[in-house]
Structures are given as C-alpha cells and as structure tokens.
Design a protein around this motif. Sequence first.
Motif, short mmCIF file in Angstrom:
data_model
loop_
_atom_site.label_atom_id
_atom_site.label_comp_id
_atom_site.label_asym_id
_atom_site.label_seq_id
_atom_site.Cartn_x
_atom_site.Cartn_y
_atom_site.Cartn_z
N ARG A 344 1.03 -1.28 -0.37
CA ARG A 344 -0.19 0.10 0.40
C ARG A 344 0.82 1.60 0.11
NH1 ARG A 344 -5.33 1.88 1.25
NH2 ARG A 344 -5.58 3.26 2.61
N ALA A 345 2.17 0.97 0.46
CA ALA A 345 2.41 2.50 0.78
C ALA A 345 3.34 3.03 -0.65
CB ALA A 345 3.75 1.88 2.09
N GLU A 346 3.79 1.15 -1.08
CA GLU A 346 4.27 1.76 -3.10
C GLU A 346 3.47 1.97 -3.22
OE1 GLU A 346 5.74 -1.51 -4.47
OE2 GLU A 346 7.12 -2.40 -2.75
N ILE A 347 2.38 1.63 -3.52
CA ILE A 347 1.01 2.54 -4.47
C ILE A 347 0.51 4.10 -3.83
CG2 ILE A 347 -0.89 2.12 -4.63
CD1 ILE A 347 -0.96 -0.83 -3.51
N ASP A 348 0.87 4.38 -3.04
CA ASP A 348 0.23 5.99 -2.92
C ASP A 348 2.02 6.93 -3.20
OD1 ASP A 348 -0.60 7.99 -1.04
OD2 ASP A 348 0.36 7.80 0.88
N ALA A 349 3.33 5.95 -3.13
CA ALA A 349 4.73 6.21 -3.32
C ALA A 349 4.16 6.74 -4.92
CB ALA A 349 5.22 5.88 -3.15
N GLU A 350 4.23 6.05 -6.03
CA GLU A 350 3.99 5.59 -7.00
C GLU A 350 2.40 6.60 -7.64
OE1 GLU A 350 4.88 0.84 -7.02
OE2 GLU A 350 2.61 1.51 -8.64
N ARG A 351 1.47 6.75 -6.38
CA ARG A 351 0.76 7.87 -7.37
C ARG A 351 -0.15 8.81 -6.06
NH1 ARG A 351 -0.60 2.90 -10.68
NH2 ARG A 351 -0.63 3.16 -12.46
N PRO A 352 0.64 9.53 -5.93
CA PRO A 352 0.17 10.54 -4.56
C PRO A 352 -0.56 11.34 -4.99
CG PRO A 352 2.96 10.66 -5.30
CD PRO A 352 2.15 10.40 -6.04
N ASP A 353 -1.61 11.32 -3.63
CA ASP A 353 -2.25 12.39 -3.87
C ASP A 353 -4.41 11.51 -3.46
OD1 ASP A 353 -1.50 14.24 -2.86
OD2 ASP A 353 -0.88 14.64 -5.14
N ILE A 354 -3.91 9.73 -4.51
CA ILE A 354 -5.25 9.02 -4.79
C ILE A 354 -4.82 8.30 -3.65
CG2 ILE A 354 -6.17 7.40 -6.32
CD1 ILE A 354 -3.98 8.65 -8.61
N VAL A 355 -5.08 7.79 -3.31
CA VAL A 355 -5.45 6.54 -1.94
C VAL A 355 -6.20 6.98 -0.96
CG1 VAL A 355 -4.01 5.35 -0.57
CG2 VAL A 355 -3.49 4.69 -2.53
N PRO A 356 -5.62 8.22 -1.19
CA PRO A 356 -6.84 8.39 0.37
C PRO A 356 -8.05 9.38 -0.36
CG PRO A 356 -4.99 10.03 0.32
CD PRO A 356 -4.50 9.50 -0.83
N VAL A 357 -8.48 9.14 -1.24
CA VAL A 357 -9.62 9.18 -1.82
C VAL A 357 -9.98 8.70 -2.55
CG1 VAL A 357 -10.93 11.12 -4.28
CG2 VAL A 357 -8.68 11.90 -3.68
N CYS A 358 -8.97 7.25 -3.01
CA CYS A 358 -9.70 6.21 -2.23
C CYS A 358 -10.37 5.62 -1.43
CB CYS A 358 -8.69 4.92 -3.05
SG CYS A 358 -8.18 4.88 -4.67
N ASP A 359 -9.99 5.63 -0.44
CA ASP A 359 -10.32 5.36 1.30
C ASP A 359 -11.59 6.68 1.79
OD1 ASP A 359 -8.03 3.78 1.50
OD2 ASP A 359 -7.49 5.61 2.38
N ALA A 360 -12.26 7.85 1.30
CA ALA A 360 -13.20 8.60 1.24
C ALA A 360 -14.54 7.84 0.82
CB ALA A 360 -12.00 9.60 1.23
N LEU A 361 -14.11 7.21 -0.24
CA LEU A 361 -14.60 6.84 -1.02
C LEU A 361 -15.41 5.82 -1.03
CD1 LEU A 361 -16.75 7.89 -4.08
CD2 LEU A 361 -14.87 6.85 -5.12
N ARG A 362 -14.44 4.84 -0.47
CA ARG A 362 -15.16 3.38 -0.13
C ARG A 362 -16.15 3.53 0.80
NH1 ARG A 362 -10.24 1.39 1.65
NH2 ARG A 362 -10.81 2.80 3.59
N ASP A 363 -15.47 4.53 2.24
CA ASP A 363 -16.04 4.98 2.70
C ASP A 363 -17.47 5.00 3.05
OD1 ASP A 363 -13.83 3.73 4.30
OD2 ASP A 363 -12.93 4.87 4.81
N CYS A 364 -18.14 5.55 1.82
CA CYS A 364 -18.52 6.56 2.00
C CYS A 364 -20.11 6.10 1.21
CB CYS A 364 -19.10 7.94 1.50
SG CYS A 364 -18.57 8.50 -0.72
N LEU A 365 -19.53 4.52 0.73
CA LEU A 365 -20.47 3.77 -0.51
C LEU A 365 -22.01 3.02 0.64
CD1 LEU A 365 -17.93 2.90 -2.99
CD2 LEU A 365 -19.54 4.90 -2.73
#
Length: 528
Positions: A344-365
């Motif tokens: 997960r840390a690798e992915i966050d480093a490769e594409r900054p700023d996207i993982v937090p949005v994914c988390d927030a979107l998942r949590d509201c569905l």
Amino acid sequence: MAQTRPLGAQISHMLKDRGVDVIFGIPGVHNQEMYRGIEEAGITHVLARHEQGAGFMADGYARATGKPGVAYVITGPGLTNIMTPMGQAYSDSVPMLVISSCLDETAATKGQLHQMKDQRGAAETVCDWSEEARTAEAAYALIDRALIEFETGRPRPKCLQVSIGLLEAAAPEPFGEVETEPYRTDDDAAAETLMACLSDAKAPIFIFGGGVQTDLAPAVAEAAGAASFTTYAARGLMAGYPLNFGASLARPSSADVLAQADVVIAVGTELAEVDLWRRDLGHTGTLIRVDIDPIVLSDSQRADVCIQARADDVLTSLAEMLEHHQSATRWRSDEVAAQRKRWRAEIDAERPDIVPVCDALRDCLPKGTMIYSDMTQFAYTAKEVWDMDEPGHWHHPTGFGTLGYATPAAIGGAVARKGLPTMAIIGDYGFHYTMQELGVAVELGLPLPIILWDNGKLKEIEESMVRAQIAPNAVVARNPDFCKLAEAFGVHAAAPRTLQDMQETVRAAFDADGPTLIYLTPDISSLT
C-alpha cells in the motif's frame, strides 16, 4: 396454434422465451424488422446514442446479472462500432449476444448502403464466433447455440448476422427451448488430485480468478492452511480472510512471496499479462492450474498439473474432502498484513494523492454498491488498495483495456439493478469517448453517481513516456467545463472541494432523481 411472423419479430419473441428481458441498441432502416417484435414480446429496449455505448451497456448488464447482454445493431458501421465492446467482452469472459442485419448479397453488387467486404469475418476477430444465418431455422439454431455455450463453457461474445431480406420474410415460430447441463468433469477425481498435492504442503497458496464464483473459497483456503491472492476480477472473494495477500499480483515483489510456496494452485484465472505485468509468476514449487478453458492450461506458465474443469465444481468437491484435513501452515496473518501494508505504501508513493480519495470514497458508499471503472489512474490505484466486501461488484475493462467503458457499462448495470446502488468511475480523457450516453441515464432516471477524475492529461501515458526517456507529447487535451456539459444533458453536477464534501455529494447522488456527475481533481486530497 403456431403463428407466422417476419423473422425479425420472431427473433425477439424467441429471445423473450429464452429469458431475455432487455435489449440495447439503435434501430436503422436495415435492422428495423428486428424492432417489430420487441414491444409485442414484452422486452425493454434501451436506446443508446452510439453502438459502442450499446455494447458496453450490454456488457455492464451481463456482468451485473450473469445473464447474456443482448444488442441489436445495423449492417456495416453499426457492427464495426460495437466491435470494441465485443473485444472487451471477449477479453473479460462476458456473455454478450450481438445480432446485426447484413446485406443480402455483396459479391456482384457494389456501392450499397453500409456495405462491407466481409462483415462476418470482421466481427469474428473480436468474438468467440461470428456466423450468418441464411434460413430462419439457422437463425434459431445459432441463437440457441450461443445461449447454450454461455451456460456450458467459458462465456464469451457471439455475433449473429441475418440478411435484410430474411428478416423481412415470413418465418415459422422458433422451436422449443433446449434443456442443457453445464460442462461436467469428474470433479471428485480433480479434487483428489488437489488433495494429493496439498497433503504434504506446508506453505500452499491459492490464486483465485474471476472464474471462481463460489463462496466456499475462503473455507477451502483455511482448511488447506493456504495463503491466497486474487486477480482484479476476483476482488472481494476472500473478504476478511487473514491470509489473503489481496489483488497484488502486479506488485513485483509478489513473485518473492509466491517463491516461498511449495504448492501454488491457480483456479479460474488466465494469469494473464494484465494480471501479473511480468512474464513469470515467480513460483518455485508445484504449479497446478484449474480452468474450463484448455488454452489457459497450455500457456507459457507451464503448470505441473493441469485440470480442465469448472472452478466452482472442483472447489465444492475439495471443500468436502478438506472437512477433516489437518493442516500445519507456515503462513502467519501478521506477516501477510505487514506485506500488504508495504505494498500500500508503494502504491501511495507511485501515485500520490489518490489513495486518500479512494479511502474516503469507499467509506461513504452504501453496502452492496456495484462499481464500473475505466482506464484511469484512480481505478488503477483503487484496484490494488480498495478491499471489496463481496465478489462480482467491481467491473473494469481489464483485458482489452478500452477507454470509455465505465459510463455506459454502469448504465447497463443500473438498468439490471433497479433499486440497488451502482456507480461509475472514469477519467477525464476516457469520459470523452462515451459522454453522449449521459442522455440515456437521464432518460431512464437512473440515480447513478459518475465519479470523473480529472488530472488534466493522459497522465499514465505521460509517465510511461518519461520512463522510456521519450519527451512527453500528445498527452494533454483541452477539456470542457465538465459540470456545465453534464448540466446541458440534464445531469446533476457537483465539484466538491474537500473529501467530506465529496462524501456528502456521493451519498446524495444515490438518492437523486437522475445521474450525478461528481468532478474531482487530485487537489481534493489536500484541501480542507
């Protein structure tokens, strides 16, 4: 008493009798006879704005229901326009039946409307088979052949062409439905083969693919003392299983994990390039493949044991045999969790700023939301870090990899899932491909949130060019005001500025009286 009708009308009645309730398509002068019987048969027709949209809608409907998606298109350009969705459905094993008109004769007459040199052959390049029916009886037989093959083999798109004159001609009623049984093997023998390999295994790993539908997969893995991976298509299958490494096969270091296994059992997966993004799986122990498709069993991975069978049938038999199996495993849940955290840390480093949005979107569905995504960095990130609660609820154009899939496919899914939450995720560039289908969602009053991720460019391609030491060019296109564009279609539109605003907007979109375009940029993750 048997009723004679024009063949075009008989085909719709036959499809209805075989369980088809919805057809996607566009009528034209060449295929209008196919529309004669739709309302009379009691079939709902969804009018697309482009045949590509009709094909993606049929794909989305099929993925949501497990039933074949059916599309009606015209001769020539109607068929070529739907070939991209057919190619996508072929790559992802989606049951789709495309029925098109064709010219009565092409060899001696040139310059006809919608004329192609070889329409049948063109379609065959992107589907399981493409055939022209030259009699009413042949048309009926080919429809039944397609439906039977969807049930008994690997589901892939089929294309049937019927000449204009034949569609217009009087035809007898279709013959009765054929009773079929799914493809069967000696499932117990196959399971015994797996048991023999598992009996002495100390570090087995299962790789579950999209061909696995049974909810027994976690119990099988646990009884065998096995860790697991899933492909993108099988996300959610192993929800909550503590020894599941997730949909992380594309992480280069997953090869190191697989190398620790003494037995690897790949079930219902091609282990394709788009699953691994490397040539070799990385295993050093015994590799066992279970798949209904013999071509998969003979691929470059060179499995030690190949079993041609339905994945679910074999896993069902294996679950029974494992009931009293005593396993001692080397896998530890804390080590699996630690590895997933590193990825997960690798992915966050490769594409900054996207993982937090994914988390927030998942949590509201809402629970049970079905998601259709497109070729966009947001989806690439989400597929690796977003744990699904159940399988079969995230659909992506994985194999063919076409842009523009998500919006129309989500419309097809929403048509199939009335009253259930459905959502699309698409990038700014892919949105251009099929944005005209917004009109369909408005007409149908679908409460469909469409997440539009706008990073202002073809960013994935730009980054690939940079890695290849190519000066990035042709990766930036001028975008419209997407919210105003959506509103012109009658779509609700919003551009939330914070993650909390996004969550509130998404929740409201599921209760709206039509679709909602939710415009996001990478800046949203840093705004408060």
